[in-house]
Design a protein around this motif. Sequence first.
Motif, PDB file in Angstrom:
ATOM      1  N   LYS A 295       7.803  12.654   0.916  1.00 31.46           N
ATOM      2  CA  LYS A 295       7.313  11.873   2.056  1.00 31.46           C
ATOM      3  C   LYS A 295       5.820  11.583   1.991  1.00 31.46           C
ATOM      4  CE  LYS A 295       8.912  12.398   6.129  1.00 31.46           C
ATOM      5  NZ  LYS A 295       9.258  12.910   7.467  1.00 31.46           N
ATOM      6  N   TYR A 296       5.042  12.507   1.405  1.00 31.95           N
ATOM      7  CA  TYR A 296       3.583  12.371   1.499  1.00 31.95           C
ATOM      8  C   TYR A 296       2.873  12.386   0.143  1.00 31.95           C
ATOM      9  CZ  TYR A 296       4.867  13.803   6.210  1.00 31.95           C
ATOM     10  OH  TYR A 296       5.470  13.908   7.440  1.00 31.95           O
ATOM     11  N   ARG A 297       3.622  12.504  -0.959  1.00 33.10           N
ATOM     12  CA  ARG A 297       3.006  12.608  -2.283  1.00 33.10           C
ATOM     13  C   ARG A 297       1.988  13.756  -2.315  1.00 33.10           C
ATOM     14  NH1 ARG A 297       6.579   9.846  -3.299  1.00 33.10           N
ATOM     15  NH2 ARG A 297       6.703   8.034  -4.656  1.00 33.10           N
TER      16      ARG A 297
ATOM     17  N   HIS B 131      -0.522  11.117   9.102  1.00 35.41           N
ATOM     18  CA  HIS B 131      -0.943  10.018   8.233  1.00 35.41           C
ATOM     19  C   HIS B 131      -1.148   8.753   9.059  1.00 35.41           C
ATOM     20  CE1 HIS B 131       3.357   9.095   8.554  1.00 35.41           C
ATOM     21  NE2 HIS B 131       3.063   7.871   8.163  1.00 35.41           N
ATOM     22  N   ASP B 132      -1.847   7.801   8.480  1.00 36.83           N
ATOM     23  CA  ASP B 132      -2.150   6.532   9.144  1.00 36.83           C
ATOM     24  C   ASP B 132      -0.898   5.639   9.091  1.00 36.83           C
ATOM     25  OD1 ASP B 132      -3.136   4.226  10.187  1.00 36.83           O
ATOM     26  OD2 ASP B 132      -4.751   3.967   8.723  1.00 36.83           O
ATOM     27  N   HIS B 133      -0.249   5.453  10.242  1.00 36.74           N
ATOM     28  CA  HIS B 133       0.990   4.680  10.277  1.00 36.74           C
ATOM     29  C   HIS B 133       0.769   3.190  10.006  1.00 36.74           C
ATOM     30  CE1 HIS B 133       2.108   8.380  12.392  1.00 36.74           C
ATOM     31  NE2 HIS B 133       3.355   8.111  12.045  1.00 36.74           N
ATOM     32  N   SER B 134      -0.456   2.718  10.164  1.00 39.52           N
ATOM     33  CA  SER B 134      -0.711   1.307   9.882  1.00 39.52           C
ATOM     34  C   SER B 134      -0.707   1.016   8.385  1.00 39.52           C
ATOM     35  CB  SER B 134      -2.064   0.887  10.475  1.00 39.52           C
ATOM     36  OG  SER B 134      -3.128   1.600   9.844  1.00 39.52           O
TER      37      SER B 134
ATOM     38  N   PRO C  22       3.800   1.089   7.503  1.00 37.88           N
ATOM     39  CA  PRO C  22       4.548   0.967   8.770  1.00 37.88           C
ATOM     40  C   PRO C  22       6.044   0.762   8.595  1.00 37.88           C
ATOM     41  CG  PRO C  22       3.438  -1.088   8.276  1.00 37.88           C
ATOM     42  CD  PRO C  22       3.022  -0.117   7.206  1.00 37.88           C
ATOM     43  N   THR C  23       6.475   0.268   7.438  1.00 37.97           N
ATOM     44  CA  THR C  23       7.882  -0.100   7.275  1.00 37.97           C
ATOM     45  C   THR C  23       8.690   0.959   6.550  1.00 37.97           C
ATOM     46  OG1 THR C  23       7.396  -1.267   5.205  1.00 37.97           O
ATOM     47  CG2 THR C  23       7.292  -2.535   7.258  1.00 37.97           C
ATOM     48  N   SER C  24       8.107   2.100   6.250  1.00 38.20           N
ATOM     49  CA  SER C  24       8.816   3.111   5.483  1.00 38.20           C
ATOM     50  C   SER C  24       8.641   4.473   6.133  1.00 38.20           C
ATOM     51  CB  SER C  24       8.304   3.151   4.039  1.00 38.20           C
ATOM     52  OG  SER C  24       8.904   4.200   3.315  1.00 38.20           O
ATOM     53  N   SER C  25       9.643   5.332   5.969  1.00 35.57           N
ATOM     54  CA  SER C  25       9.547   6.704   6.466  1.00 35.57           C
ATOM     55  C   SER C  25       8.740   7.568   5.506  1.00 35.57           C
ATOM     56  CB  SER C  25      10.946   7.296   6.638  1.00 35.57           C
ATOM     57  OG  SER C  25      11.651   7.300   5.397  1.00 35.57           O
TER      58      SER C  25
END
Length: 275
Positions: A179-181, A218-221, A224-227
């Motif tokens: 999810k976050y690398r 994390h910065d959702h901007s 924005p299109t992925s979980s």
Amino acid sequence: MTEVTPACARPTKRRRNGSTGTPTGYTAHRAAREPVCEPCLEAWRAKQAERKANLSPARLEKERARKAELARLRRQAASACVSAGQQGTVAGYAAHIAADQVSCRPCRDASANHDYGSVCARPTRRCPNGRTGTRSGYLAHLYAGEPACDACLKGNAAQEKVSRAQDPEKALRNTLWSKYRMTLEDYRARLEAQGGKCAVCGIDAPTDFRTRRFHVDHDHSCCPTSSKTCGKCTRGLLCHACNTGLGNFQDNPERLLAAVAYLTARKGATPDAVH
């Protein structure tokens, strides 16, 4: 002549309009032993590319080693069934297994067309007596697009329990990277840099009693299109309450400041006095 409906176009319980153009449609083609249509093939390739991109370096190296071993075994695949004079038969497939070889295509096709009863009962090189009651059997049901039998469900649950006991941090490590690398070492280093506390409220104990750990903010901007994130927009580690709060305010500083003004006005305090 009756027109045959492609496997991906057949309605299922979960996909009443069929699964054409999806990875599920690809597996339906393969299970039906028929050519894969172009939309399903493209969807499968996209899914595999995403899966490989999400693999950790250690897992990627392990998969490469496995592919190299399979390539070596395939180079000697034809010997067992040819020497027995049974190429392209179920007996030839069994000869490959007895010789610990990856089966050739004719023997593999013959085995695929043979009725073993349940898909998990089909013998493989690693499981000569079938895979019923194992995680491999559970995955065989999954890939065939059918419900798993009770024995495979129980076997998979038991193996997952053993795996968690042997490596309690496996799930966390996989989740952080997927999810976050972020590696588990990076997570611990960031938490240590924060003094073992939430980056917002400073609490030293996670408030999420389900995961029992701080959440990665994390910065959702950015994504924005992925979980899942690109790994470059992580900001800090927060407790469950602060992470949920920022999410509910949609990471909008103006809304957060308006909430501060709202609360302080009703407490008789000034915003400057709020810590």
